[in-house]
Write an enzyme that holds these catalytic residues in place. Structure first.
Site, PDB file in Angstrom:
ATOM      1  N   HIS A 353       0.735  -1.204   0.088  1.00 13.79           N
ATOM      2  CA  HIS A 353       0.057   0.030  -0.071  1.00 13.79           C
ATOM      3  C   HIS A 353       0.926   1.245  -0.042  1.00 13.79           C
ATOM      4  O   HIS A 353       1.995   1.264   0.651  1.00 13.79           O
ATOM      5  CB  HIS A 353      -0.919   0.197   1.250  1.00 13.79           C
ATOM      6  CG  HIS A 353      -2.077  -1.090   1.219  1.00 13.79           C
ATOM      7  ND1 HIS A 353      -2.345  -1.473   2.341  1.00 13.79           N
ATOM      8  CD2 HIS A 353      -2.432  -1.839   0.311  1.00 13.79           C
ATOM      9  CE1 HIS A 353      -3.313  -2.574   2.079  1.00 13.79           C
ATOM     10  NE2 HIS A 353      -3.301  -2.726   0.807  1.00 13.79           N
ATOM     11  N   ILE A 555       3.705   0.165   4.878  1.00 11.65           N
ATOM     12  CA  ILE A 555       4.452  -0.978   5.627  1.00 11.65           C
ATOM     13  C   ILE A 555       3.448  -2.109   5.635  1.00 11.65           C
ATOM     14  O   ILE A 555       3.167  -2.924   6.524  1.00 11.65           O
ATOM     15  CB  ILE A 555       4.745  -1.012   6.774  1.00 11.65           C
ATOM     16  CG1 ILE A 555       5.339   0.599   6.905  1.00 11.65           C
ATOM     17  CG2 ILE A 555       5.915  -1.590   7.205  1.00 11.65           C
ATOM     18  CD1 ILE A 555       5.874   1.088   8.365  1.00 11.65           C
ATOM     19  N   HIS A 556       2.927  -2.397   4.467  1.00  4.35           N
ATOM     20  CA  HIS A 556       1.853  -3.600   4.169  1.00  4.35           C
ATOM     21  C   HIS A 556       2.368  -4.440   3.033  1.00  4.35           C
ATOM     22  O   HIS A 556       1.528  -4.731   2.104  1.00  4.35           O
ATOM     23  CB  HIS A 556       0.515  -3.156   3.924  1.00  4.35           C
ATOM     24  CG  HIS A 556      -0.046  -2.428   5.045  1.00  4.35           C
ATOM     25  ND1 HIS A 556      -1.285  -1.689   4.820  1.00  4.35           N
ATOM     26  CD2 HIS A 556       0.227  -2.552   6.429  1.00  4.35           C
ATOM     27  CE1 HIS A 556      -1.489  -0.960   6.183  1.00  4.35           C
ATOM     28  NE2 HIS A 556      -0.645  -1.647   7.047  1.00  4.35           N
ATOM     29  N   LEU A 557       3.645  -4.882   3.151  1.00  4.37           N
ATOM     30  CA  LEU A 557       4.230  -5.570   1.804  1.00  4.37           C
ATOM     31  C   LEU A 557       3.788  -7.011   1.890  1.00  4.37           C
ATOM     32  O   LEU A 557       3.774  -7.657   2.820  1.00  4.37           O
ATOM     33  CB  LEU A 557       5.985  -5.206   1.787  1.00  4.37           C
ATOM     34  CG  LEU A 557       6.195  -3.899   1.725  1.00  4.37           C
ATOM     35  CD1 LEU A 557       6.739  -3.387   3.029  1.00  4.37           C
ATOM     36  CD2 LEU A 557       7.294  -3.608   0.796  1.00  4.37           C
TER      37      LEU A 557
END
Length: 624
Positions: A353, A555-557
Site C-alpha cells: 500500500h 508497510i503492508h508488503l
C-alpha cells in the site's frame, strides 16, 4: 519543542545522534517504569527451560503474526512436538500499552528489522537516497507487537479474487469462519453485523472512544456522501463512527499475547527466541528435514520429522528460500547457491500500500498538544496502573481510517483508497523526529514545512490500496546473515500515480468539510512543494509530481511467495501453502497473499495462520 534551524552536515549529524539518544533514552525510561507498572508481564513464559531437542515434528521459523498462531494451534495436538524459532526477543514492556504505539515507529527501535529499499526510480524523490524505510517486527508477535493496532480484515472481494486466481478454499465464505474464530470482540455491534464477528476467540479487538477530531472526520465523510459502517462487516466502504483495534482490557493483543503465551506452558511446545535461522536443510529427495540456526553464537541443526514452516515474513521467507536453494535458478547460480528447486516466483511480485505524506491542516483549536498532555498526565498514568483504563489504554485519540473508491469503473463497492487521520502534522515536532521517521531528506523537509513547525494541526493521508506496481526481493550474496536487496518499484505503473492524484483530491475535499473548518478553524497548508514549482499548483500534473516526491510505504508488503495454481509460472506455494519443487515445506505468512488486501494486513495474516493450521492438521489426519 525543539525547532531545527539551518543545518550544515555536522549539525545534521548531531541532530541524528540526538534523535538516537532520545529514542534510546525514552524507551529505556519507559521500560523501567512499565516493568514496575505492568506486573503481569512475565517474559519467563517465553523462555526455553528444557534443552533444545535435536528433532521436532514441526519447526516454525518466525514468531510473528502468523508464526505464533501456528505454534499455538499445532501444539494443540499433544503428540506433536513443535519448535518456534524467532530472531527477536519477547515484546518489550511498552508494547503492551496501546497509547505508546507511536514509539515503535521511531528510528533505531530494537524491536524491528531496519530494512531500507534500493533507490527508487519513479518515487521517493524527497527521501534520503530515494529509498523507503521498511521496518518489520523483529520480536515475538512480529508486526502485531509493534504495529498501529488497526484491526481491518480487508474486503470480501479480496478473498473472492484470490479464489478466482485458482486458490481453492480462499474465497470470502471460506476464510470468514477463521476471522470469526480468532476474534474476541469487546464492544457493541449492530444486529446486522453481529454474525460477522467473534466473541471469545484468542485475539482481543475493541472499538475506540471517539473524540471531536474523529467526529469531524466521520461527519466530513458523511457530507461527501459516504455512509457510516462496520468496515469488518459485509461492506467496507464508508466512514465509521468507531475504529476497531487489537486491544483487550487496555492491553495490546498481539499474536504473542493472544496465542503464544496461553500455549507456552504446553510441554510439547518449545519457544526459542533471539535465534536466527540461517538455512532450511533438505535431504537428497528434496524434502525439508530441518533448519540450521544460530543461537548465542553457536550454529546448530535441528531436525523436522514432519514439516518446516516458514513464517518469517515478506522479506525473510523468500530470502531463506533462496539461500537454501529454492528460487530462480539463474539468480541462485549467480550467487553460487546450490539449486535445490528452480522456482522463478520466489521474491517476485512484491507490492504494498502506498501512502502520501505531507497533506496538513493547521488548527486554532488545540489538537496535538492536548493529546500529548492527556496521555502522559499523572492522572492518566494513575488510571492505567489502577485498572488499565484511561488514555494510555487506547490508541491515541484522533486516529481514524475510512475506505472509499475514487477511480471510475469496476465494482462500486470495492474501495481503492484508504484515508488515515492523524492528530498531528509532520511538522508538529519541529522537524526533530519526523524527517528520519519517514526517511525524508532533512533539508527538503524543512524547506517545505518550516512555516508550520511546532503548530497545532492534523494530517490526512490517502493510501492507495490496490497498487499495480510490482517489485522484488533478491539476494545480495549467499550469506544468510546479509539482509536481502528490496526493490518495491513504487509508482512504476502509471495507473498508480493517476489513482493517487484522485485520492489526493478527495482528501483535500474531506479536510475542507464543515466539521474541520467550523469546529477547528482548520486551514490547509497550501504552500507549493518546492520540487514541483514547475507545475501549475493544484493541477493534475502538480499532484502527480507531489506524489512522486512525497509518497512512500504503508508497510503492508506482500506476495513474495505467491499462492497460485501450477499454471501460474510466478507461483511459489499451492493453495495448501506447500512450496513448489520440494516437500515437507510450507510458507505461512503475508508473503503468500497473491494480492494485498484492502486494508491493514495484520488480521488477514493471523487468519492465514488459523487456516493453515487446519490445513496441516487435515494433511496429517488430525481432526480440528
Amino acid at each position: 519543542m525543539v525547532v531545527v534551524g539551518s543545518l550544515g552536515a555536522a549539525t545534521r549529524g548531531l541532530v541524528t545522534a540526538g534523535r538516537s539518544l532520545v529514542t534510546a533514552g525514552t524507551l529505556n525510561l519507559l521500560n523501567f517504569l512499565l516493568v514496575t507498572l505492568i506486573r503481569d508481564v512475565d517474559h519467563q513464559d517465553y523462555q526455553l527451560f528444557t534443552p533444545l531437542a535435536s528433532q521436532y515434528d514441526f519447526v516454525i521459523v518466525g514468531g510473528g503474526s502468523a508464526g505464533c498462531v501456528m505454534a499455538a494451534r499445532l501444539s494443540e495436538v499433544p503428540q506433536w512436538r513443535v519448535l518456534l524459532v524467532e530472531a527477536g526477543p519477547p515484546p518489550t514492556p511498552q508494547s503492551y500499552v496501546p497509547a505508546l504505539m507511536p514509539l515503535f515507529f521511531l528510528p533505531d527501535n530494537p524491536s524491528t528489522w531496519h530494512y531500507r529499499s534500493t533507490p527508487q526510480k519513479h518515487s521517493h524523490k524527497n527521501y534520503i537516497n530515494k529509498a523507503a524505510v521498511l521496518p518489520q517486527g523483529r520480536v515475538l508477535g512480529g508486526g502485531s507487537s509493534v504495529n498501529g493496532l488497526v484491526y481491518s480484515r480487508g474486503n470480501r472481494r479480496d478473498y473472492d479474487g484470490w479464489a478466482a486466481l485458482g486458490n481453492y478454499g480462499w474465497d470470502y465464505a471460506s476464510v470468514l469462519p477463521y476471522f470469526i474464530k480468532s476474534e474476541d470482540y469487546r464492544g457493541p455491534l449492530l444486529p446486522s453485523t453481529e454474525k460477522y464477528h467473534g466473541r471469545g476467540g484468542p485475539l482481543g479487538v475493541s472499538p475506540d472512544s471517539t473524540d471531536p477530531l474523529q467526529q469531524a472526520f466521520t461527519q466530513g465523510g458523511h457530507e461527501l456522501g459516504y455512509p457510516d459502517n462496520d468496515y469488518n462487516g459485509p461492506e467496507q466502504i464508508g466512514f465509521p463512527s468507531h475504529g476497531m483495534f487489537t486491544i483487550r482490557d487496555g492491553v495490546r493483543s498481539s499474536s504473542a499475547e493472544a496465542y503464544l503465551r496461553p500455549a507456552s506452558s504446553r510441554p510439547n511446545l518449545h519457544i526459542l527466541h533471539s535465534a536466527t535461522v540461517l538455512q532450511v536443510v533438505f535431504d537428497n529427495k528434496k524434502r525439508a528435514v530441518g533448519v540450521k540456526l544460530e543461537h548465542k553464537g553457536k550454529v546448530v541443526t535441528v531436525g523436522a520429522r514432519r514439516e518446516v514452516v516458514l513464517s518469517a515474513g515478506t522479506f525473510r521467507s523468500p530470502h531463506l528460500l533462496m539461500v537454501s536453494g529454492v528460487g530462480p535458478k539463474h539468480h541462485l547460480q549467480h550467487h553460487k547457491v546450490k539449486v535445490v528447486a528452480d522456482v522463478p516466483g520466489v521474491g517476485q511480485n512484491l507490492h504494498d500500500h502506498v501512502i502520501v505524506h505531507g497533506l496538513s491542516w493547521t488548527t486554532r483549536k488545540s489538537v496535538s498538544f492536548s493529546l500529548l498532555s492527556s496521555i502522559l498526565s499523572l492522572d492518566s498514568i494513575k488510571q492505567y496502573i489502577a485498572n488499565r483504563g484511561g488514555p494510555l489504554g487506547e490508541t491515541p485519540p484522533g486516529v481514524a481510517n475510512a475506505w472509499v473508491k475514487v477511480t471510475e469503473g469496476g465494482d462500486p463497492h470495492y474501495p481503492d483508497t484508504q484515508i488515515t487521520l492523524l492528530p498531528i502534522t509532520p511538522a508538529t515536532d519541529g522537524g526533530f523526529i519526523n524527517p528520519s521517521l519517514y526517511g525524508i531528506d532533512d533539508r527538503r523537509f524543512k524547506n517545505y514545512l518550516k512555516e508550520i513547525y511546532g503548530q497545532e494541526g492534523f494530517n490526512l493521508s490517502p493510501v492507495l490500496v490496490h497498487a499495480k506496481s510490482r517489485g522484488s526481493v533478491s539476494l545480495r550474496s549467499s550469506d544468510p546473515r546479509q539482509l536481502p536487496s528490496i526493490d518495491p518499484n513504487y509508482l512504476s505503473h502509471p495507473d498508480d500515480v493517476t489513482a493517487l492524484v484522485k485520492s489526493i483530491r478527495l482528501t483535500l475535499a474531506l479536510g475542507n468539510t464543515s466539521g474541520f473548518v467550523n469546529d477547528f478553524q482548520a486551514k490547509f497548508y497550501d504552500k507549493p512543494l518546492p520540487e514541483c514549482a514547475g507545475e501549475v499548483v493544484g493541477s493534475n500534473a502538480y499532484w502527480a509530481c507531489y506524489a512522486t516526491h512525497m509518497a512512500s510505504t504503508y508497510i503492508h508488503l506482500v506476495d513474495t511467495c505467491k499462492m497460485a495454481p501450477s499454471s501460474d509460472p510466478m507461483g511459489v506455494v499451492d493453495f495448501h501453502l506447500r512450496v513448489r519443487g520440494v516437500s515437507g515445506l510450507r510458507v505461512v505468512d503475508a508473503s503468500v497473499m497473491p494480492v494485498v488486501t484492502s486494508g491493514n494486513i495484520n488480521a488477514p495474516t493471523i487468519m492465514i495462520g488459523e487456516k493453515a493450521a487446519d490445513i496441516i492438521k487435515q494433511a496429517w489426519n488430525i481432526q480440528s
